[in-house]
Write an enzyme that holds these catalytic residues in place. Sequence first.
Site, mmCIF file in Angstrom:
data_model
loop_
_atom_site.group_PDB
_atom_site.id
_atom_site.type_symbol
_atom_site.label_atom_id
_atom_site.label_comp_id
_atom_site.label_asym_id
_atom_site.label_seq_id
_atom_site.Cartn_x
_atom_site.Cartn_y
_atom_site.Cartn_z
ATOM 1 N N ASP A 1 0.834 -1.206 0.000
ATOM 2 C CA ASP A 1 0.000 0.000 0.000
ATOM 3 C C ASP A 1 0.865 1.251 0.000
ATOM 4 O O ASP A 1 0.606 2.214 -0.732
ATOM 5 C CB ASP A 1 -0.892 0.022 1.237
ATOM 6 C CG ASP A 1 -2.012 -0.993 1.172
ATOM 7 O OD1 ASP A 1 -3.098 -0.687 1.671
ATOM 8 O OD2 ASP A 1 -1.800 -2.088 0.628
ATOM 9 N N CYS B 1 2.266 -7.356 5.515
ATOM 10 C CA CYS B 1 1.632 -6.078 5.187
ATOM 11 C C CYS B 1 0.113 -6.164 5.286
ATOM 12 O O CYS B 1 -0.462 -7.205 5.580
ATOM 13 C CB CYS B 1 2.063 -5.609 3.807
ATOM 14 S SG CYS B 1 1.474 -6.692 2.496
ATOM 15 N N CYS C 1 4.736 -0.903 8.577
ATOM 16 C CA CYS C 1 4.691 0.510 8.982
ATOM 17 C C CYS C 1 4.431 0.662 10.474
ATOM 18 O O CYS C 1 3.578 -0.017 11.045
ATOM 19 C CB CYS C 1 3.640 1.247 8.170
ATOM 20 S SG CYS C 1 3.968 1.258 6.395
ATOM 21 N N SER D 1 -5.759 5.173 4.475
ATOM 22 C CA SER D 1 -4.661 4.492 5.136
ATOM 23 C C SER D 1 -4.862 4.568 6.641
ATOM 24 O O SER D 1 -5.494 5.498 7.155
ATOM 25 C CB SER D 1 -3.342 5.172 4.762
ATOM 26 O OG SER D 1 -2.312 4.793 5.634
#
Length: 557
Positions: free
Chosen positions: A82, A123, A195, A471
């Site tokens: 992403d 992810c 992330c 997001s």
Amino acid sequence: MDLKHISRGITEGRDRAGARSMFKAVGYTDADLSKPLIGVANTWIETMPCNFHLRRLSAKVKEGIRAAGGTPMEFNTIAISDGETMGTEGMRASLVSRELITDSIELVCRGQMFDAVVCVVGCDKTIPAGAMALARMNLPGIVLYGGTIAPGTYRGKDVTIQDVYEAIGANVAGKMSDTELKELEDAACPGAGACGGQYTANTMSTVMEMIGLSPMGFNSIPAMDPQKDQVSFDCGKVVMNVLQKGLKPRDILTREAFENAIASVAASGGSTNAVLHLLAIAREAGVQLDIDDFQTVSERTPLLCDLKPSGRFVAADMHRAGGIRLLAKKLLGGKHLHPQAMTVTGQTINSEAESAAETRGQEVIVGLDKPLKPTGGLVILKGNLAPEGCVAKISGHERLEHRGPARVFDSEEDAMTAVVGKKIKAGDVVVIRNEGPKGGPGMREMLGVTAAIVGEGLGGSVALLTDGRFSGATRGLMAGHVSPEAALGGPITGVRDGDMIRFDVKKQLLEVELDASVLRQRMSEWKAPQPRYTTGVFAKYAALVWSASQGAITKPR
């Protein structure tokens, strides 16, 4: 239970001599084939840090399975980043990949007749895909998350990929130099791992521990922490225990488990994407779960975690503070979880949380006596623009009301051009449509646009709504998953530039200030656009995908 309850059909008897011969060609022995066959679904890919280290972890998982009496067989599936595809045509592939990953895990497990499976994920879409596959097959198994990335360091402060996206907007606004942006870009992602904030990957990692499909305490260990190798090895024992006990995913994925998962998202300030993914997992598990249930659970759950994107800390800090066990213990103390929900270890969530250890002086997970916010971060808004609902994340820093003129865009690119061209003004409501599951196709995330708005200093004065997604790093007054989407003729198709749009979070309301007859007339004038793709995977997805309010699952209509 017969531990080779499935694989006997592919390895035993005279008629299977050909199969055994082929297995032996790649090194398996008669002793190996006499044991349960355990699939190891590895989502390794070398295009992104989130999954880059999973070969190492998968090797440890296989060692653990062998040590616990099983025969591991590893196979790969795919992943899409992403973060890297954000704002591009490639982002359309992201949500589509969730279905493809689920299908591929199912196909290999059914085709190769595995007795159980470990899904090694990293992810955003690989995590719910692993859970969806387990729920669909009802095959004994577990999910292991590869772990969070370490924070980067920029000029003495911890940073994440969110800072880079917001810096792009600051650079456009002249608030950050090109040199400073490059310096931040080089520092933000220091190695492997997903992330770092409570964005979608770490939100779904939290969900997997709280819903019971991941052993509690395994997922939150950061990607490059030496402990990660040990818990990966330990997955071998866990999956063999699950197989021996005959514990299946649908034994774990009860209505109570889903409510616990929603509570963990609300309490941790997690990503709005969790709504989409939990609805999809529930559909695969045959559990009744509706979008309104997220509002119900969020309203009764306090926000306890001070995590990015709106808070101060990253996921690695949460692990050091006491991790998901500590969050579970605090929530259980306030009776915000169902204590008897089962987990893959065979223990209840209450039993798992008893061993929580809180690091002295930690500030990441606050107490029930002083929550960051009395209710959770997820809010479901409805109204004449979203009769099936939409999702906003309210961390406590956002304004709860906004009324302003619509600035309407029929694609993310058009909206981004307007933002960086300084054509969006304080008070505006940015409307981005034709980005839903069917219309995109693929329901792109709008982080590029939302981060640019924040970076330009408009985060506190501009609102945004879209039939696309956000997001987990998005912050501000933003409503996504507006349903029905534009491609299904939803009311968002009737909005025009200058129409006044009102957000009222306390009333859970999103509406355009138009007479119902005017809105109906405009909607009746709408004509479905030509599909962007007429062949291939995107065309198939657009033909099969259902509304975001149903989890954007794919099934024949």
